[in-house]
Motif scaffolding. Sequence first.
Motif, PDB file in Angstrom:
ATOM      1  N   MET A  11       0.824  -1.196  -0.006  1.00  0.00           N
ATOM      2  CA  MET A  11      -0.044   0.133  -0.141  1.00  0.00           C
ATOM      3  C   MET A  11       0.927   1.255   0.065  1.00  0.00           C
ATOM      4  SD  MET A  11      -3.375  -1.081   2.214  1.00  0.00           S
ATOM      5  CE  MET A  11      -3.400   0.762   2.771  1.00  0.00           C
ATOM      6  N   ILE A  12       1.987   1.242   0.717  1.00  0.00           N
ATOM      7  CA  ILE A  12       2.863   2.235   0.947  1.00  0.00           C
ATOM      8  C   ILE A  12       3.187   2.722  -0.531  1.00  0.00           C
ATOM      9  CG2 ILE A  12       4.936   3.091   1.701  1.00  0.00           C
ATOM     10  CD1 ILE A  12       4.453   1.705   4.456  1.00  0.00           C
ATOM     11  N   ILE A  15       0.596   3.770  -2.986  1.00  0.00           N
ATOM     12  CA  ILE A  15      -0.011   5.369  -2.891  1.00  0.00           C
ATOM     13  C   ILE A  15       1.000   6.329  -2.673  1.00  0.00           C
ATOM     14  CG2 ILE A  15      -1.007   6.755  -0.892  1.00  0.00           C
ATOM     15  CD1 ILE A  15      -2.264   4.047   0.177  1.00  0.00           C
ATOM     16  N   GLY A  16       2.409   5.765  -2.422  1.00  0.00           N
ATOM     17  CA  GLY A  16       3.377   6.853  -2.583  1.00  0.00           C
ATOM     18  C   GLY A  16       4.108   7.217  -3.662  1.00  0.00           C
ATOM     19  N   SER A  66     -10.366  15.175   4.323  1.00  0.00           N
ATOM     20  CA  SER A  66      -9.694  15.079   3.008  1.00  0.00           C
ATOM     21  C   SER A  66      -9.028  16.438   3.007  1.00  0.00           C
ATOM     22  CB  SER A  66     -10.783  15.458   1.579  1.00  0.00           C
ATOM     23  OG  SER A  66     -11.432  16.794   1.966  1.00  0.00           O
ATOM     24  N   ILE A  68      -6.725  16.915   5.525  1.00  0.00           N
ATOM     25  CA  ILE A  68      -5.632  16.254   5.997  1.00  0.00           C
ATOM     26  C   ILE A  68      -4.692  15.684   4.981  1.00  0.00           C
ATOM     27  CG2 ILE A  68      -4.911  14.503   7.806  1.00  0.00           C
ATOM     28  CD1 ILE A  68      -7.623  14.792   8.974  1.00  0.00           C
ATOM     29  N   ALA A  69      -5.423  14.894   4.123  1.00  0.00           N
ATOM     30  CA  ALA A  69      -4.666  14.293   2.838  1.00  0.00           C
ATOM     31  C   ALA A  69      -4.024  15.494   2.191  1.00  0.00           C
ATOM     32  CB  ALA A  69      -5.672  13.342   1.999  1.00  0.00           C
ATOM     33  N   ARG A  72      -1.000  16.956   3.939  1.00  0.00           N
ATOM     34  CA  ARG A  72      -0.054  15.731   4.367  1.00  0.00           C
ATOM     35  C   ARG A  72       1.122  15.834   3.287  1.00  0.00           C
ATOM     36  NH1 ARG A  72       3.287  12.542   3.550  1.00  0.00           N
ATOM     37  NH2 ARG A  72       3.308  10.256   4.021  1.00  0.00           N
ATOM     38  N   LYS A  73       0.648  16.168   1.935  1.00  0.00           N
ATOM     39  CA  LYS A  73       1.813  16.441   0.922  1.00  0.00           C
ATOM     40  C   LYS A  73       2.178  17.656   0.479  1.00  0.00           C
ATOM     41  CE  LYS A  73      -1.450  14.395  -1.584  1.00  0.00           C
ATOM     42  NZ  LYS A  73      -2.040  14.097  -3.006  1.00  0.00           N
ATOM     43  N   LYS A  95      -3.335  17.056  12.428  1.00  0.00           N
ATOM     44  CA  LYS A  95      -3.430  15.373  12.150  1.00  0.00           C
ATOM     45  C   LYS A  95      -2.509  15.174  10.854  1.00  0.00           C
ATOM     46  CE  LYS A  95      -7.790  14.417  14.342  1.00  0.00           C
ATOM     47  NZ  LYS A  95      -9.163  14.142  14.377  1.00  0.00           N
ATOM     48  N   ALA A  96      -2.244  15.964  10.227  1.00  0.00           N
ATOM     49  CA  ALA A  96      -1.606  15.856   8.760  1.00  0.00           C
ATOM     50  C   ALA A  96       0.082  15.451   9.154  1.00  0.00           C
ATOM     51  CB  ALA A  96      -1.500  17.242   7.901  1.00  0.00           C
ATOM     52  N   ASN A  97       0.327  15.429  10.190  1.00  0.00           N
ATOM     53  CA  ASN A  97       1.632  14.967  10.079  1.00  0.00           C
ATOM     54  C   ASN A  97       2.961  15.260   9.389  1.00  0.00           C
ATOM     55  OD1 ASN A  97       0.622  13.299  12.733  1.00  0.00           O
ATOM     56  ND2 ASN A  97       0.835  11.325  11.598  1.00  0.00           N
ATOM     57  N   PRO A  99       5.755  17.889   9.112  1.00  0.00           N
ATOM     58  CA  PRO A  99       6.587  18.809   9.772  1.00  0.00           C
ATOM     59  C   PRO A  99       6.907  20.056   8.840  1.00  0.00           C
ATOM     60  CG  PRO A  99       7.674  16.842   9.569  1.00  0.00           C
ATOM     61  CD  PRO A  99       6.183  16.491   9.079  1.00  0.00           C
TER      62      PRO A  99
ATOM     63  N   ARG B 128       6.183  16.591  16.262  1.00  0.00           N
ATOM     64  CA  ARG B 128       6.130  17.821  15.442  1.00  0.00           C
ATOM     65  C   ARG B 128       7.123  17.428  14.332  1.00  0.00           C
ATOM     66  NH1 ARG B 128       4.125  22.704  16.797  1.00  0.00           N
ATOM     67  NH2 ARG B 128       5.954  23.746  15.443  1.00  0.00           N
ATOM     68  N   PRO B 186       0.308   9.359   1.818  1.00  0.00           N
ATOM     69  CA  PRO B 186       0.261  10.598   0.741  1.00  0.00           C
ATOM     70  C   PRO B 186      -0.388  10.327  -0.581  1.00  0.00           C
ATOM     71  CG  PRO B 186       2.255   8.937   0.724  1.00  0.00           C
ATOM     72  CD  PRO B 186       1.316   8.520   1.754  1.00  0.00           C
TER      73      PRO B 186
END
Lengths: 299, 422
Positions: A11-12, A15-16, A66, A68-69, A72-73, A95-97, A99, B128, B186
Amino acid sequence: MKRIKLIVILMILIIGIPSIVDAKLRVVVSYNYIADIVKKIGGEEVVVTPLSKGYKDPHYITPRPSFIAKMRKADLLIINGGQLEIGWIPPILKKANNPRINPGNKGFLDLFSFIEGIDIPKEISRAHGDVHPDGNPHFHLDPENILIVSKVIRDKLIDLNLSNKDIFTKRYKEFSEMWKKKIADWEMSLEKFSGKNVVQYHKNFDYFLKRFNLEQLGTLEPVPGIPPSTKHILEMIEIINNKGAEFIIHDVYHMKKPSRFVNRKTGVKLVVLPHDVGSVDEAIDIVSLFDEIVRRLLK
Amino acid sequence: MKIVSYLIIIAIIFILPLTTFGSDGGSSDPFSQTKFVPAISFIMDVSYLSRNLGNFEFTGFEMPGFIHAGHSNGHAHSGSLLNGENGFNLNYAELSLFATVDPYFDLFTAFHLGEDHFEVEEAYVTTRKLPHGFGLKIGKFLSAFGRINAQHAHTWNFQELPLVYRGFFGEEGLNEKGFQLNWVAPADFYLSLGFELFQGENSTSFGLEGMEIVNEDNGSEIEVEGAKGPGLFTVYAKTSVDIGDLIILGGVSYADGETRSIHETESGEHALSGRSRISGLDITMKYLIDSYRYISLQTEYIDRQFEGKFYEAGSSEGSEFSRSQSGFYSELVYRFSKLWRTALRYDLLNRNNVLINGTDSELPEDMKRYSFMIDYSPTEFSRIRLQYNNNRYLYLDGDLKNFSELNLQLNISIGAHGAHPF
C-alpha cells in the motif's frame, strides 16, 4: 502477521509512488483568493490547492478529513491569518503529520502578519462577539494589501524553489504592474462615492471601504458573528434615516432577510458583494473579484 | 521572636506586590515568563434532569452481561455519572492546557473535574518532526478506536455516550496510558492507519490485576493470576472521500487485550480472567447544505468476543466462560440554521451470548434506547440542549425496567477557541 506486513508495504508503494514522481512545489492555501495569487506568480511551476470554497462563510469552514490528505503532501501552507482560520485549520494541520508546514517552519506562511491590521480592539472580550484580537482579518479586500501579500508570496516561492527565481520574479513584476493600473481604475470609478455613508451586514469590507473613502455607519450584526436583533435593526434604520446612506453591503453567505428589511424601510440600495474568488460566477480570479465588486457598486 | 516573624510577614505583604507589578504591569521584569502561558480553555456542563426513576433504583439496575448494578459493587454512584441525579447536576468541568513544548513536541492536557474530584483525563505529547507522515502520541489519552471514542463529551451530539460504548468501555470510553503510532498516507484521499499499545486498565472490558476470591462459608480461596502490562493493543484504519459537499468517513478498529475483573454480587464475589477482542466499524456521512446547515448520519457497530474463565466464590475452580456480544448506534443530526440543531439516535445491543461451561446464560438481547435532542448555540462558546431518552436497557432481577429522561443541559466554554468538530 507476515501477510499484514506485506499488504502495508504494498500500500505504501502504491500510494507513495505518484507523489514522488510529481516534483512540483505543492502549495495548500485556506482561501481561493490566495490560490489565485499563487497561480498568478507560481504558474505552471506550482500545484496549488485551496481548501475552502469561495461561496462559503470563511469563518465556518467544515474541517474535512480530505483536508488532512491535502496538507499531508504540501510543501507550503499559506493562511489568511488574523485568527480567521482558528476554528478549522489547527486540528487538521495537527493530524496531517507534516513537519514541513508547521508554524515556525519554512513551509508555513501567515499573510496577516505582513499587514497593518485595522479595527484592533482596545478591549478583548467575547462580550463583543467574535472578536479578532489582532484586528479585522478581512484585509485582502484592500487592493493595496494584495500588492503586499503577492510580494510576500513571491519571496516565499523563491525561498522554496530557488531554481525558478527568475520566472517567479518576472510574473510578480507583470502582476504588480497590472494591479497598480487596476487600482487606479477602481479608484477613479469609485471616486463619486468618496465620503458617502454605507452600512454592512458583517464587518467584511472594512479595508475596502477605508481604501475607497467610504464612511461606515455600522453593521446590522450588533457585534461580529451575532445575528441581528430587532432592536438593533431598528436603531440602524434610525441612524440611516438621520444620516443618509448610499449602500447596504451584504455578503453571499449570510441570510439576506435582515438586509432586505432595512432596504425596504429606508430605500437604501442593497448590494450583495463577492468577498472571495469563486463566491459569485463573475469572480473567477482576483482581478475579476474586484472588477465585480466595483461593477456591482456602480450598477 | 514573634515580633520578628510578624515584621517579616508584613514586609512580604507590602513588598511582594511591588516586585510583581512593576511600573508598567510587570513587563519591566527581565525574567517575566507571562508570554509563555499555554492556551487555556475551561468548559462547564450543568443540567437539570427529570427521570421517572429514583436515583437509587437507577444505579441499582444492571445491563446484564455488560454493566453490573452500580451500588452493589461499590464504585459508580449516580452522582459520578453524567446526568446522574434527578434535579440539578454539575456533570463536569474540564480544564485544558495546551502548547508547543519545543521544536519536537506539542503537549495537550485535559483535566476532568467533578465537584469533589480531579482527574487527568488526558495528558499527552505529540510529535512535530517525524517524517513521512508518521505521528507519535505518548501519555494518557482517548484511544482512536471507533469514531466517537476520541471525542470529548462537549462535542458529542447527545449528552451521553452511546449504549454500546458504555457497555464495552464504560462511562469514559477507552481512555488509557500508552502510545499511538499513526500514519497518514500520501494519497489524494484521506487514509490514516494507527497502532496503539496501552496498559489496558479499562475496567469494563480489560484489566490486569490478579485477585483472590474468598468463600466466606468455608474460608477457601481461589487465586486468579494477574497479567503484566501493557495488556492491550489496538489497530485502526480510517478513510474519507468527498463527493462534492457530501463527506464520507469510514473506519475499522480492533482492540485486543487481557481481561481481569472482579465483581461483588448478592451471591458473593465472582471474577473473570481471559482475553477480550473488540472490533468496530464506523461510517459517517455528512452533507453540507451551505455554510451553516448540514445533515449527518453517523453509525458505529461494535462487537466483543471474550474467552476465558469465570470464578465464583464457593466453587473450587473456574468455569469455561465466553461471551459474544455486539451493538450499534445510529444518529441523524440536522443543523437547520446557524444556531439550531436537532437529532435522533437509536441505540441497540443486539447480541448477548454468554456461555458458562457451554451453557447459554440466556441474557436479554434487545437492550435499546431512543433519543431525541434539540440544541441552540447562541455562539460557538455556549449551547443549551434539551434531550429526551426513552430507555429500555436496565434490568432488575431479570425484569426489564423502562424509564424516560428529560434533560436540559447548558454547556459553556471560555478561553482558547476550540476546533470545530467534523
